[in-house]
Design a protein around this motif. Structure first.
Motif, PDB file in Angstrom:
ATOM      1  N   LEU A 151      57.421 -45.605 -26.891  1.00  0.00           N
ATOM      2  CA  LEU A 151      58.138 -46.834 -27.209  1.00  0.00           C
ATOM      3  C   LEU A 151      58.832 -47.429 -25.990  1.00  0.00           C
ATOM      4  CD1 LEU A 151      59.856 -45.977 -30.610  1.00  0.00           C
ATOM      5  CD2 LEU A 151      58.108 -47.718 -30.219  1.00  0.00           C
ATOM      6  N   ALA A 152      58.726 -48.749 -25.875  1.00  0.00           N
ATOM      7  CA  ALA A 152      59.363 -49.455 -24.769  1.00  0.00           C
ATOM      8  C   ALA A 152      60.873 -49.550 -24.990  1.00  0.00           C
ATOM      9  CB  ALA A 152      58.772 -50.852 -24.645  1.00  0.00           C
ATOM     10  N   PRO A 153      61.644 -49.700 -23.919  1.00  0.00           N
ATOM     11  CA  PRO A 153      63.103 -49.794 -24.057  1.00  0.00           C
ATOM     12  C   PRO A 153      63.589 -51.181 -24.464  1.00  0.00           C
ATOM     13  CG  PRO A 153      62.488 -49.842 -21.745  1.00  0.00           C
ATOM     14  CD  PRO A 153      61.219 -49.591 -22.515  1.00  0.00           C
ATOM     15  N   THR A 154      62.721 -52.198 -24.425  1.00  0.00           N
ATOM     16  CA  THR A 154      63.135 -53.561 -24.755  1.00  0.00           C
ATOM     17  C   THR A 154      62.394 -54.058 -25.991  1.00  0.00           C
ATOM     18  OG1 THR A 154      61.441 -54.620 -23.382  1.00  0.00           O
ATOM     19  CG2 THR A 154      63.521 -54.011 -22.306  1.00  0.00           C
ATOM     20  N   ARG A 155      63.049 -54.929 -26.727  1.00  0.00           N
ATOM     21  CA  ARG A 155      62.428 -55.480 -27.938  1.00  0.00           C
ATOM     22  C   ARG A 155      61.181 -56.291 -27.598  1.00  0.00           C
ATOM     23  NH1 ARG A 155      67.167 -58.379 -31.247  1.00  0.00           N
ATOM     24  NH2 ARG A 155      67.728 -59.023 -29.126  1.00  0.00           N
ATOM     25  N   ARG A 156      61.202 -57.005 -26.486  1.00  0.00           N
ATOM     26  CA  ARG A 156      60.055 -57.837 -26.127  1.00  0.00           C
ATOM     27  C   ARG A 156      58.816 -56.994 -25.892  1.00  0.00           C
ATOM     28  NH1 ARG A 156      60.788 -62.367 -21.594  1.00  0.00           N
ATOM     29  NH2 ARG A 156      62.128 -63.127 -23.288  1.00  0.00           N
ATOM     30  N   HIS A 177      47.660 -45.216 -29.273  1.00  0.00           N
ATOM     31  CA  HIS A 177      48.638 -46.181 -29.756  1.00  0.00           C
ATOM     32  C   HIS A 177      49.856 -46.142 -28.836  1.00  0.00           C
ATOM     33  CE1 HIS A 177      46.072 -45.779 -33.270  1.00  0.00           C
ATOM     34  NE2 HIS A 177      46.620 -46.867 -33.759  1.00  0.00           N
ATOM     35  N   THR A 178      50.401 -47.305 -28.543  1.00  0.00           N
ATOM     36  CA  THR A 178      51.480 -47.377 -27.557  1.00  0.00           C
ATOM     37  C   THR A 178      52.870 -47.237 -28.178  1.00  0.00           C
ATOM     38  OG1 THR A 178      51.567 -49.804 -27.711  1.00  0.00           O
ATOM     39  CG2 THR A 178      50.074 -48.853 -26.075  1.00  0.00           C
ATOM     40  N   ALA A 179      53.043 -47.683 -29.429  1.00  0.00           N
ATOM     41  CA  ALA A 179      54.369 -47.663 -30.063  1.00  0.00           C
ATOM     42  C   ALA A 179      54.622 -46.332 -30.747  1.00  0.00           C
ATOM     43  CB  ALA A 179      54.499 -48.821 -31.041  1.00  0.00           C
ATOM     44  N   VAL A 180      54.651 -45.271 -29.954  1.00  0.00           N
ATOM     45  CA  VAL A 180      54.861 -43.909 -30.439  1.00  0.00           C
ATOM     46  C   VAL A 180      56.171 -43.391 -29.842  1.00  0.00           C
ATOM     47  CG1 VAL A 180      53.949 -41.549 -30.434  1.00  0.00           C
ATOM     48  CG2 VAL A 180      52.394 -43.494 -30.685  1.00  0.00           C
ATOM     49  N   ASP A 181      56.921 -42.635 -30.611  1.00  0.00           N
ATOM     50  CA  ASP A 181      58.188 -42.066 -30.146  1.00  0.00           C
ATOM     51  C   ASP A 181      58.013 -40.561 -29.914  1.00  0.00           C
ATOM     52  OD1 ASP A 181      60.766 -41.309 -29.613  1.00  0.00           O
ATOM     53  OD2 ASP A 181      61.537 -41.713 -31.632  1.00  0.00           O
TER      54      ASP A 181
END
Length: 222
Positions: A151-156, A177-181
């Motif tokens: 997961l990226a640190p920014t909402r954008r 998948h990129t949005a993984v924690d």
């Protein structure tokens, strides 16, 4: 010290003929851009018997420290597994490459002192199941080290990740998948995180969806 012997399992191959050949080509360049140093940092604290899940084409093998007495490397993709077997022959520590999936490791209980996840969680169909299996094959008090993007640190950038995951990214990147924690998943699996460093790779001017990374270590409770 001999490596734990594989045990029968329902493991099956996961063939990704296009991605596996593309990854084999680009992985050398990724290492030259800085991933190689991150691999070395990841593996440096390890000792004893190690299991590496999703070893790919074996780019980690040359970087295991001498304190490691043996590595069992599990890889479900046949082409990458063949390349990993060749890399194992030149490794500084004994490495055995076996077929299998993270969710059904063909390995005995509590057989390993440490486990390695390197750019693997993003593409697992069942991440919780894979981490549960690592907990099974690690001895009590054993170490899990991980280098994963997430997961990226920014909402954008998180919004960009969600769009990428819902469209072409998994198709182009072998199910990734990129949005993984990764950290949250490790903690939810019952591991105690003991070290953590967040970074960006590649460190380009325009962040890519898969650029946010985390390098860390965790402990299986005794």
């Amino acid at each position: 010290m001999s490596l734990p012997a594989p045990v029968p399992s329902p493991a099956r191959d996961r063939r990704r003929p296009v991605f596996s050949r593309l990854y084999a080509r680009i992985s050398e360049g990724m290492d030259a851009e800085g991933l190689g140093e991150l691999r070395s940092e990841l593996l440096a604290p390890l000792s004893g018997r190690v299991v590496e899940v999703g070893c790919g084409n074996g780019r980690n093998f040359a970087r295991y420290p001498s304190a490691v007495t043996g590595v069992t490397a599990v890889e479900p993709e046949p082409h990458l597994r063949g390349l990993a077997s060749r890399a194992a022959a030149g490794a500084p520590v004994p490495v055995t490459v076996v077929p299998g999936t993270a969710e059904a490791l063909p390995l005995p209980d509590a057989a390993f002192d440490a486990a390695v996840l390197c750019l693997v969680l993003c593409s697992l169909p069942d991440r919780a199941g894979g981490l549960a299996e690592l907990g099974r094959v690690l001895r009590p008090g054993g170490t899990l080290v991980f280098l994963e993007h997430g997961l990226a640190p920014t909402r954008r950038l998180r919004a960009v990740q969600r769009v990428a995951d819902a469209t072409v990214w998994p198709l182009l990147a072998g199910g990734c998948h990129t949005a993984v924690d990764p950290v949250g998943l490790v903690e939810q699996a019952g591991f105690e995180v003991t070290a953590l460093r967040r970074l960006r790779f590649p460190d380009s001017r325009v962040p890519l969806p898969a650029a946010p990374h985390v390098l860390g270590a965790a402990r299986r409770p005794a």
